[in-house]
Design a protein around this motif. Structure first.
Motif, PDB file in Angstrom:
ATOM      1  N   ASN A 266       0.552   0.980   8.093  1.00 47.99           N
ATOM      2  CA  ASN A 266      -0.895   0.889   8.012  1.00 47.99           C
ATOM      3  C   ASN A 266      -1.354  -0.494   8.462  1.00 47.99           C
ATOM      4  O   ASN A 266      -0.856  -1.514   7.994  1.00 47.99           O
ATOM      5  CB  ASN A 266      -1.372   1.158   6.581  1.00 47.99           C
ATOM      6  CG  ASN A 266      -2.887   1.173   6.474  1.00 47.99           C
ATOM      7  OD1 ASN A 266      -3.533   0.132   6.458  1.00 47.99           O
ATOM      8  ND2 ASN A 266      -3.456   2.365   6.400  1.00 47.99           N
TER       9      ASN A 266
ATOM     10  N   TYR B  54     -12.424  -5.657   6.884  1.00 50.09           N
ATOM     11  CA  TYR B  54     -11.875  -4.403   6.374  1.00 50.09           C
ATOM     12  C   TYR B  54     -12.964  -3.522   5.767  1.00 50.09           C
ATOM     13  O   TYR B  54     -12.954  -2.297   5.943  1.00 50.09           O
ATOM     14  CB  TYR B  54     -10.793  -4.709   5.336  1.00 50.09           C
ATOM     15  CG  TYR B  54     -10.418  -3.517   4.491  1.00 50.09           C
ATOM     16  CD1 TYR B  54      -9.626  -2.493   5.011  1.00 50.09           C
ATOM     17  CD2 TYR B  54     -10.868  -3.402   3.172  1.00 50.09           C
ATOM     18  CE1 TYR B  54      -9.295  -1.395   4.244  1.00 50.09           C
ATOM     19  CE2 TYR B  54     -10.539  -2.304   2.399  1.00 50.09           C
ATOM     20  CZ  TYR B  54      -9.750  -1.300   2.937  1.00 50.09           C
ATOM     21  OH  TYR B  54      -9.432  -0.206   2.181  1.00 50.09           O
TER      22      TYR B  54
ATOM     23  N   TRP C  97      -4.127  -2.204   7.992  1.00 56.02           N
ATOM     24  CA  TRP C  97      -4.839  -3.063   7.052  1.00 56.02           C
ATOM     25  C   TRP C  97      -4.065  -3.330   5.776  1.00 56.02           C
ATOM     26  O   TRP C  97      -4.097  -4.440   5.252  1.00 56.02           O
ATOM     27  CB  TRP C  97      -6.190  -2.442   6.694  1.00 56.02           C
ATOM     28  CG  TRP C  97      -7.197  -2.444   7.792  1.00 56.02           C
ATOM     29  CD1 TRP C  97      -7.597  -1.378   8.546  1.00 56.02           C
ATOM     30  CD2 TRP C  97      -7.932  -3.576   8.291  1.00 56.02           C
ATOM     31  NE1 TRP C  97      -8.530  -1.767   9.480  1.00 56.02           N
ATOM     32  CE2 TRP C  97      -8.760  -3.107   9.334  1.00 56.02           C
ATOM     33  CE3 TRP C  97      -7.972  -4.923   7.963  1.00 56.02           C
ATOM     34  CZ2 TRP C  97      -9.615  -3.946  10.050  1.00 56.02           C
ATOM     35  CZ3 TRP C  97      -8.827  -5.757   8.662  1.00 56.02           C
ATOM     36  CH2 TRP C  97      -9.629  -5.272   9.691  1.00 56.02           C
ATOM     37  N   TYR C  98      -3.358  -2.334   5.246  1.00 53.61           N
ATOM     38  CA  TYR C  98      -2.804  -2.446   3.896  1.00 53.61           C
ATOM     39  C   TYR C  98      -1.442  -3.138   3.832  1.00 53.61           C
ATOM     40  O   TYR C  98      -1.132  -3.822   2.867  1.00 53.61           O
ATOM     41  CB  TYR C  98      -2.666  -1.061   3.256  1.00 53.61           C
ATOM     42  CG  TYR C  98      -3.967  -0.356   3.014  1.00 53.61           C
ATOM     43  CD1 TYR C  98      -5.058  -1.021   2.452  1.00 53.61           C
ATOM     44  CD2 TYR C  98      -4.138   0.975   3.355  1.00 53.61           C
ATOM     45  CE1 TYR C  98      -6.257  -0.375   2.228  1.00 53.61           C
ATOM     46  CE2 TYR C  98      -5.339   1.635   3.137  1.00 53.61           C
ATOM     47  CZ  TYR C  98      -6.389   0.956   2.579  1.00 53.61           C
ATOM     48  OH  TYR C  98      -7.577   1.598   2.360  1.00 53.61           O
ATOM     49  N   GLU C  99      -0.610  -2.922   4.814  1.00 54.23           N
ATOM     50  CA  GLU C  99       0.774  -3.388   4.711  1.00 54.23           C
ATOM     51  C   GLU C  99       0.946  -4.774   5.325  1.00 54.23           C
ATOM     52  O   GLU C  99       0.228  -5.168   6.250  1.00 54.23           O
ATOM     53  CB  GLU C  99       1.722  -2.392   5.387  1.00 54.23           C
ATOM     54  CG  GLU C  99       1.679  -1.014   4.754  1.00 54.23           C
ATOM     55  CD  GLU C  99       2.780  -0.118   5.260  1.00 54.23           C
ATOM     56  OE1 GLU C  99       3.961  -0.478   5.121  1.00 54.23           O
ATOM     57  OE2 GLU C  99       2.459   0.954   5.803  1.00 54.23           O
ATOM     58  N   LYS C 100       1.934  -5.517   4.817  1.00 57.95           N
ATOM     59  CA  LYS C 100       2.220  -6.869   5.316  1.00 57.95           C
ATOM     60  C   LYS C 100       3.158  -6.750   6.518  1.00 57.95           C
ATOM     61  O   LYS C 100       4.371  -6.695   6.368  1.00 57.95           O
ATOM     62  CB  LYS C 100       2.850  -7.710   4.209  1.00 57.95           C
ATOM     63  CG  LYS C 100       1.903  -8.028   3.071  1.00 57.95           C
ATOM     64  CD  LYS C 100       2.525  -8.933   2.026  1.00 57.95           C
ATOM     65  CE  LYS C 100       3.515  -8.184   1.166  1.00 57.95           C
ATOM     66  NZ  LYS C 100       3.993  -8.991   0.032  1.00 57.95           N
ATOM     67  N   TRP C 101       2.578  -6.689   7.680  1.00 58.18           N
ATOM     68  CA  TRP C 101       3.385  -6.517   8.892  1.00 58.18           C
ATOM     69  C   TRP C 101       3.289  -7.712   9.840  1.00 58.18           C
ATOM     70  O   TRP C 101       4.086  -7.855  10.761  1.00 58.18           O
ATOM     71  CB  TRP C 101       2.976  -5.249   9.631  1.00 58.18           C
ATOM     72  CG  TRP C 101       1.558  -5.230  10.122  1.00 58.18           C
ATOM     73  CD1 TRP C 101       0.462  -4.831   9.428  1.00 58.18           C
ATOM     74  CD2 TRP C 101       1.085  -5.602  11.426  1.00 58.18           C
ATOM     75  NE1 TRP C 101      -0.668  -4.941  10.195  1.00 58.18           N
ATOM     76  CE2 TRP C 101      -0.314  -5.399  11.429  1.00 58.18           C
ATOM     77  CE3 TRP C 101       1.697  -6.074  12.585  1.00 58.18           C
ATOM     78  CZ2 TRP C 101      -1.107  -5.669  12.545  1.00 58.18           C
ATOM     79  CZ3 TRP C 101       0.916  -6.346  13.696  1.00 58.18           C
ATOM     80  CH2 TRP C 101      -0.452  -6.137  13.659  1.00 58.18           C
TER      81      TRP C 101
ATOM     82  N   CYS D  29      -6.055  -6.674   5.106  1.00 54.59           N
ATOM     83  CA  CYS D  29      -7.241  -6.374   4.292  1.00 54.59           C
ATOM     84  C   CYS D  29      -7.498  -7.479   3.275  1.00 54.59           C
ATOM     85  O   CYS D  29      -8.640  -7.663   2.832  1.00 54.59           O
ATOM     86  CB  CYS D  29      -7.099  -5.019   3.609  1.00 54.59           C
ATOM     87  SG  CYS D  29      -5.880  -4.946   2.292  1.00 54.59           S
ATOM     88  N   CYS D  30      -6.464  -8.227   2.904  1.00 56.03           N
ATOM     89  CA  CYS D  30      -6.659  -9.384   2.018  1.00 56.03           C
ATOM     90  C   CYS D  30      -7.138 -10.602   2.794  1.00 56.03           C
ATOM     91  O   CYS D  30      -8.003 -11.342   2.333  1.00 56.03           O
ATOM     92  CB  CYS D  30      -5.352  -9.701   1.291  1.00 56.03           C
ATOM     93  SG  CYS D  30      -4.843  -8.469   0.086  1.00 56.03           S
TER      94      CYS D  30
ATOM     95  N   HIS E 259       9.105  -6.679   3.601  1.00 55.72           N
ATOM     96  CA  HIS E 259       8.014  -6.666   4.569  1.00 55.72           C
ATOM     97  C   HIS E 259       8.352  -5.700   5.703  1.00 55.72           C
ATOM     98  O   HIS E 259       9.517  -5.479   6.008  1.00 55.72           O
ATOM     99  CB  HIS E 259       7.775  -8.062   5.150  1.00 55.72           C
ATOM    100  CG  HIS E 259       7.093  -8.987   4.190  1.00 55.72           C
ATOM    101  ND1 HIS E 259       6.385 -10.087   4.596  1.00 55.72           N
ATOM    102  CD2 HIS E 259       6.999  -8.976   2.845  1.00 55.72           C
ATOM    103  CE1 HIS E 259       5.900 -10.722   3.540  1.00 55.72           C
ATOM    104  NE2 HIS E 259       6.264 -10.059   2.470  1.00 55.72           N
TER     105      HIS E 259
ATOM    106  N   GLU F 120       7.989  -5.202  -3.681  1.00 52.25           N
ATOM    107  CA  GLU F 120       6.932  -5.150  -2.677  1.00 52.25           C
ATOM    108  C   GLU F 120       6.726  -6.505  -2.015  1.00 52.25           C
ATOM    109  O   GLU F 120       6.452  -6.595  -0.823  1.00 52.25           O
ATOM    110  CB  GLU F 120       5.621  -4.691  -3.312  1.00 52.25           C
ATOM    111  CG  GLU F 120       5.545  -3.192  -3.574  1.00 52.25           C
ATOM    112  CD  GLU F 120       4.186  -2.778  -4.068  1.00 52.25           C
ATOM    113  OE1 GLU F 120       3.525  -3.600  -4.736  1.00 52.25           O
ATOM    114  OE2 GLU F 120       3.771  -1.642  -3.796  1.00 52.25           O
TER     115      GLU F 120
ATOM    116  N   SER G   1      -1.402  -8.944   3.610  1.00 56.05           N
ATOM    117  CA  SER G   1      -2.000  -7.832   4.341  1.00 56.05           C
ATOM    118  C   SER G   1      -3.302  -8.290   4.989  1.00 56.05           C
ATOM    119  O   SER G   1      -3.974  -9.210   4.514  1.00 56.05           O
ATOM    120  CB  SER G   1      -2.265  -6.662   3.392  1.00 56.05           C
ATOM    121  OG  SER G   1      -3.230  -7.027   2.421  1.00 56.05           O
TER     122      SER G   1
END
Length: 340
Positions: free
Chosen positions: A61, A81, A63-67, A74-75, A51, A47, A72
């Motif tokens: 997503n 968030y 907020w959730y995924e590292k894009w 949300c972090c 990326h 994980e 992320s």
């Protein structure tokens, strides 16, 4: 399986082994594989290494995924968030297309307080240059590899705690680029932090006011001058927009070099992109020296125009198959590099 999820062999494996990871009747092989890659603290390596690379944003997503960046959203922006009414939205659902182009559209379950308002400004600055690519599917990038391609070797080195030595490969790549040797030598000095910035001169006992001559707000280190100075950032932003690539680049020299225009994928195109990177470095240094020694203003638009011309003239002189006019180069650089 992430990059070829719709192929026959992926569908066959899922039909045979994936019967709900949490269910008892799932294949032991499949559950062990999932545990190894995702299911424990030690199993987070995959994980962390994989990326998302955004295309149209339909599968990622927001907020959730590292894009965008290495964490992320949300972090990074937890207070935002928590009050978002779009916690499960995909990237493409977080904005709208109009005649003016793409614009973000955030919705909140309650009014934002002062701290959240400040965070929203930071979030908007982070994603302001990103635009989804219509008709382009989302994909994956393997971060431990400089070209984003997964390999057993890179995975082994990641698991064993070994750090791949990129120096030799990076400098070999640098010196192979189709550009004048003095431009490559200047970039080499930037990569090894031997350029004569004020911070480096102070370390040698030459006492100077170390403030960056462009922004006057930070010390003039190598990484600041070429990559994180807000004045210089405008040039890199224009380069990204010119190529139609929008991403958050590292603020260190080697990371910036290796990831420059990385989303383009093809090594042939990326080599042309690295020639542009060299031209930016040369033009920034020349512009900085004009400010310091000739009391001139640093004009990001003029620097960008000069970068386009320099890169074109270098490719024209060094690459036989590069027969494009300056107008064609300015209009569509990716298409010109594909024809090299």
């Amino acid at each position: 399986m992430d990059t070829e999820s719709n192929t026959f062999w992926c569908r066959l494996l899922r039909a045979k082994y994936e019967n709900g990871i949490s269910m008892r009747k799932s294949s032991n092989w499949w559950k062990d594989l999932h545990l190894l890659c995702f299911g424990s603290r030690e199993g987070k390596w995959y994980e962390e290494g994989a990326h998302r690379k955004v295309g149209d944003g339909g599968d990622i997503n927001f907020w959730y995924e590292k894009w965008i960046g290495d964490a992320s959203l949300c972090c990074l922006f937890r207070p935002l968030y928590q009050v978002s009414a779009q916690q499960n939205h995909k990237v493409k659902d977080m904005g709208v297309w109009s005649a003016a182009g793409w614009s973000w559209n955030f919705c909140w379950v309650s009014p934002l307080n002062m701290e959240q308002e400040r965070l929203l400004v930071d979030l908007q600055q982070l994603i302001c240059n990103f635009v989804p690519k219509l008709g382009c599917p989302d994909s994956w990038k393997w971060v431990p590899d400089q070209f984003g391609i997964y390999s057993v070797k890179s995975a082994y080195m990641l698991l064993s705690g070994s750090v791949p030595v990129q120096g030799d490969n990076m400098f070999r790549l640098l010196w192979s680029l189709k550009a004048p040797s003095n431009a490559i030598a200047l970039a080499w000095k930037v990569l090894i932090n031997r350029i004569q910035t004020k911070v480096n001169l102070n370390r040698r006992g030459i006492v100077l006011n170390s403030a960056c001559p462009l922004c006057l707000t930070s010390d003039e280190s190598t990484d600041h001058l070429f990559f994180s100075c807000p004045i210089v950032w405008k040039v890199w932003s224009k380069i990204s927009a010119w190529f139609g690539v929008f991403s958050v680049l590292p603020a260190d020299s080697s990371g910036h070099f290796l990831q420059h225009l990385g989303i383009l994928g093809s090594l042939k195109i990326r080599k042309g992109g690295w020639v542009v990177w060299l031209a930016v470095i040369v033009c920034i240094w020349q512009g900085r020296n004009s400010v310091v020694f000739r009391n001139m203003q640093f004009d990001a638009n003029a620097v960008f125009d000069l970068v386009q011309f320099k890169a074109w003239s270098w490719l024209k002189a060094k690459v036989r198959s590069f027969h494009y006019s300056l107008f064609e180069w300015i209009s569509n650089p990716q298409e010109c590099l594909q024809g090299v």
